[in-house]
Motif scaffolding. Structure first.
Motif, mmCIF file in Angstrom:
data_model
loop_
_atom_site.group_PDB
_atom_site.id
_atom_site.type_symbol
_atom_site.label_atom_id
_atom_site.label_comp_id
_atom_site.label_asym_id
_atom_site.label_seq_id
_atom_site.Cartn_x
_atom_site.Cartn_y
_atom_site.Cartn_z
ATOM 1 N N VAL A 1 0.789 -1.236 0.000
ATOM 2 C CA VAL A 1 0.000 0.000 0.000
ATOM 3 C C VAL A 1 0.818 1.283 0.000
ATOM 4 N N ALA A 2 2.114 1.204 0.258
ATOM 5 C CA ALA A 2 2.917 2.420 0.440
ATOM 6 C C ALA A 2 2.788 3.370 -0.741
ATOM 7 N N VAL A 3 2.986 2.860 -1.944
ATOM 8 C CA VAL A 3 2.895 3.706 -3.133
ATOM 9 C C VAL A 3 1.441 4.054 -3.432
ATOM 10 N N GLY A 4 0.561 3.090 -3.311
ATOM 11 C CA GLY A 4 -0.835 3.295 -3.679
ATOM 12 C C GLY A 4 -1.520 4.388 -2.884
ATOM 13 N N ILE A 5 -1.235 4.461 -1.588
ATOM 14 C CA ILE A 5 -1.822 5.525 -0.771
ATOM 15 C C ILE A 5 -1.414 6.887 -1.316
ATOM 16 N N LEU A 6 -0.126 7.028 -1.626
ATOM 17 C CA LEU A 6 0.359 8.301 -2.172
ATOM 18 C C LEU A 6 -0.288 8.613 -3.514
ATOM 19 N N LEU A 7 -0.380 7.629 -4.394
ATOM 20 C CA LEU A 7 -0.993 7.845 -5.707
ATOM 21 C C LEU A 7 -2.428 8.347 -5.574
ATOM 22 N N VAL A 8 -3.207 7.666 -4.741
ATOM 23 C CA VAL A 8 -4.618 8.040 -4.581
ATOM 24 C C VAL A 8 -4.737 9.442 -3.996
ATOM 25 N N GLU A 9 -3.963 9.736 -2.969
ATOM 26 C CA GLU A 9 -4.047 11.058 -2.342
ATOM 27 C C GLU A 9 -3.598 12.158 -3.297
ATOM 28 N N GLU A 10 -2.512 11.920 -4.024
ATOM 29 C CA GLU A 10 -2.021 12.938 -4.963
ATOM 30 C C GLU A 10 -2.961 13.115 -6.154
ATOM 31 N N ALA A 11 -3.769 12.088 -6.431
ATOM 32 C CA ALA A 11 -4.741 12.175 -7.531
ATOM 33 C C ALA A 11 -6.078 12.738 -7.070
ATOM 34 N N GLY A 12 -6.162 13.133 -5.808
ATOM 35 C CA GLY A 12 -7.373 13.767 -5.311
ATOM 36 C C GLY A 12 -8.317 12.862 -4.562
ATOM 37 N N GLY A 13 -7.899 11.637 -4.270
ATOM 38 C CA GLY A 13 -8.764 10.694 -3.580
ATOM 39 C C GLY A 13 -8.480 10.613 -2.096
ATOM 40 N N ILE A 14 -9.085 9.624 -1.455
ATOM 41 C CA ILE A 14 -8.980 9.439 -0.006
ATOM 42 C C ILE A 14 -8.631 7.988 0.302
ATOM 43 N N CYS A 15 -7.718 7.783 1.238
ATOM 44 C CA CYS A 15 -7.391 6.457 1.765
ATOM 45 C C CYS A 15 -7.479 6.513 3.278
ATOM 46 N N THR A 16 -8.309 5.645 3.857
ATOM 47 C CA THR A 16 -8.436 5.603 5.316
ATOM 48 C C THR A 16 -8.483 4.163 5.799
ATOM 49 N N ASN A 17 -8.466 4.040 7.117
ATOM 50 C CA ASN A 17 -8.726 2.744 7.708
ATOM 51 C C ASN A 17 -10.224 2.636 8.016
ATOM 52 N N PHE A 18 -10.586 1.608 8.766
ATOM 53 C CA PHE A 18 -11.993 1.337 9.073
ATOM 54 C C PHE A 18 -12.654 2.449 9.883
ATOM 55 N N ASN A 19 -11.811 3.223 10.592
ATOM 56 C CA ASN A 19 -12.322 4.231 11.520
ATOM 57 C C ASN A 19 -12.180 5.652 10.984
ATOM 58 N N HIS A 20 -12.140 5.794 9.670
ATOM 59 C CA HIS A 20 -12.057 7.098 9.011
ATOM 60 C C HIS A 20 -10.712 7.799 9.216
ATOM 61 N N GLN A 21 -9.741 7.118 9.775
ATOM 62 C CA GLN A 21 -8.438 7.740 9.994
ATOM 63 C C GLN A 21 -7.567 7.579 8.749
ATOM 64 N N ILE A 22 -6.831 8.616 8.406
ATOM 65 C CA ILE A 22 -5.982 8.582 7.220
ATOM 66 C C ILE A 22 -5.057 7.369 7.279
ATOM 67 N N SER A 23 -4.947 6.669 6.163
ATOM 68 C CA SER A 23 -4.205 5.410 6.122
ATOM 69 C C SER A 23 -2.737 5.584 6.494
ATOM 70 N N ASN A 24 -2.226 4.585 7.205
ATOM 71 C CA ASN A 24 -0.782 4.482 7.402
ATOM 72 C C ASN A 24 -0.378 3.028 7.189
ATOM 73 N N LEU A 25 0.904 2.757 7.222
ATOM 74 C CA LEU A 25 1.393 1.440 6.837
ATOM 75 C C LEU A 25 1.130 0.349 7.877
ATOM 76 N N LYS A 26 0.609 0.730 9.037
ATOM 77 C CA LYS A 26 0.343 -0.254 10.081
ATOM 78 C C LYS A 26 -1.130 -0.649 10.166
ATOM 79 N N ASP A 27 -1.969 -0.036 9.338
ATOM 80 C CA ASP A 27 -3.402 -0.336 9.382
ATOM 81 C C ASP A 27 -3.704 -1.735 8.851
ATOM 82 N N ASP A 28 -4.696 -2.394 9.456
ATOM 83 C CA ASP A 28 -5.164 -3.682 8.948
ATOM 84 C C ASP A 28 -6.070 -3.507 7.725
ATOM 85 N N TRP A 29 -6.826 -2.406 7.707
ATOM 86 C CA TRP A 29 -7.784 -2.182 6.635
ATOM 87 C C TRP A 29 -7.387 -0.975 5.797
ATOM 88 N N ILE A 30 -7.693 -1.032 4.510
ATOM 89 C CA ILE A 30 -7.581 0.154 3.673
ATOM 90 C C ILE A 30 -8.872 0.307 2.881
#
Length: 275
Positions: A224-253
């Motif tokens: 997910v490391a690259v994909g999170i950046l791609l989505v965010e830079e393209a104007g999208g959103i990546c979060t975990n199950f609890n609406h928190q911005i995604s990080n590399l330790k999350d179980d869910w994306i």
């Protein structure tokens, strides 16, 4: 926030990493139909081939040469979730072949993924669609690109008009799993559902607008490391199950364009019976 002090260095690292990943992709294309040595890791669906290991060795050799003493988080050599990026000036996060199962079966959806972190902050990321030789890339704060074309997430504004991708790990292959509940709940609620077998490419497709959303459980940092950046830079959103911005330790994306995000994550949480 720890920033890269020298933007010239960022440009140099990006240019050289781009050359390295494209060269690695060419070598994989030359071995697609060659006999492979295949091993299993945690279970019979978790595969690794000699090509995965050869590509990873090549990437490590050249990326370490580019930034000596940089840290590594890689799928085959240093597979760890115990990430202490704040203690490392530079960390490479590497997936030599995302979609090894597809590669083994000649199903044309697999990728190489390389991200560079400066302490806790991602500097840039590159995902190479190996079969089609398409490079998805982003430098933090400078937009996302498919080859040299600036990309943006879709403008679809309702779940019922969306195309959604997903992934379910083998640990969730049981009738009562939360992942299956979510998947079944989406039938008839969106225009289509896809499972490509490569989370790196699925996230890149969200960034290009070819997909409107993507969800997956139990991914690793290199997935997910690259994909999170791609989505965010393209104007999208990546979060975990609890609406928190995604990080590399999350179980869910959960990744999507902005117009459907609230509806999409609400549907997922409801299906999984999360209040």
């Amino acid at each position: 926030m720890n920033k890269v002090k020298n933007p010239v260095a960022t440009d140099l690292y990006f240019k050289e990493a781009k050359h390295v990943i494209l060269t690695a992709g060419e070598s994989v294309r030359n071995e697609i139909f060659q006999k492979k040595i295949i091993h299993t890791k945690e279970n019979f669906t978790d595969l690794v081939t000699n090509v995965d290991r050869e590509v990873e060795s090549y990437l490590i050799k050249h990326l370490i040469k580019l930034i000596p003493d940089s840290h590594l988080v890689t799928e085959e050599t240093n597979a760890t979730n115990a990430i202490a990026f704040d203690q490392q000036p530079y960390t490479w996060v590497i997936d030599p072949i995302d979609g090894t199962m597809n590669f083994v079966h000649h199903f044309p959806r697999y990728a190489i993924s390389v991200a560079l972190y400066h302490y806790n902050d991602i500097v840039f990321g590159l995902t190479l669609d190996i079969v089609n030789n398409i490079l998805y890339s982003a430098i933090k704060g400078q937009g996302a690109y498919m080859n040299d074309t600036l990309i943006h997430t879709s403008t679809i504004d309702s779940l019922k008009h969306s195309l959604i991708a997903y992934g379910i790990p083998s640990a969730e292959w049981r009738a009562t799993s939360r992942s299956k509940q979510i998947l079944f709940s989406l039938f008839g609620e969106c225009q289509g559902i896809r499972n490509s077998g490569s989370s790196c490419l699925d996230l890149a497709f969200v960034a290009t607008g070819q997909l409107d959303g993507f969800w997956h459980y139990h991914l690793k940092p290199w997935d997910v490391a690259v994909g999170i950046l791609l989505v965010e830079e393209a104007g999208g959103i990546c979060t975990n199950f609890n609406h928190q911005i995604s990080n590399l330790k999350d179980d869910w994306i959960i990744a999507s364009n902005k117009p459907i995000y609230d509806e999409f994550i609400s549907h997922i949480r409801s299906a999984a019976d999360v209040k």
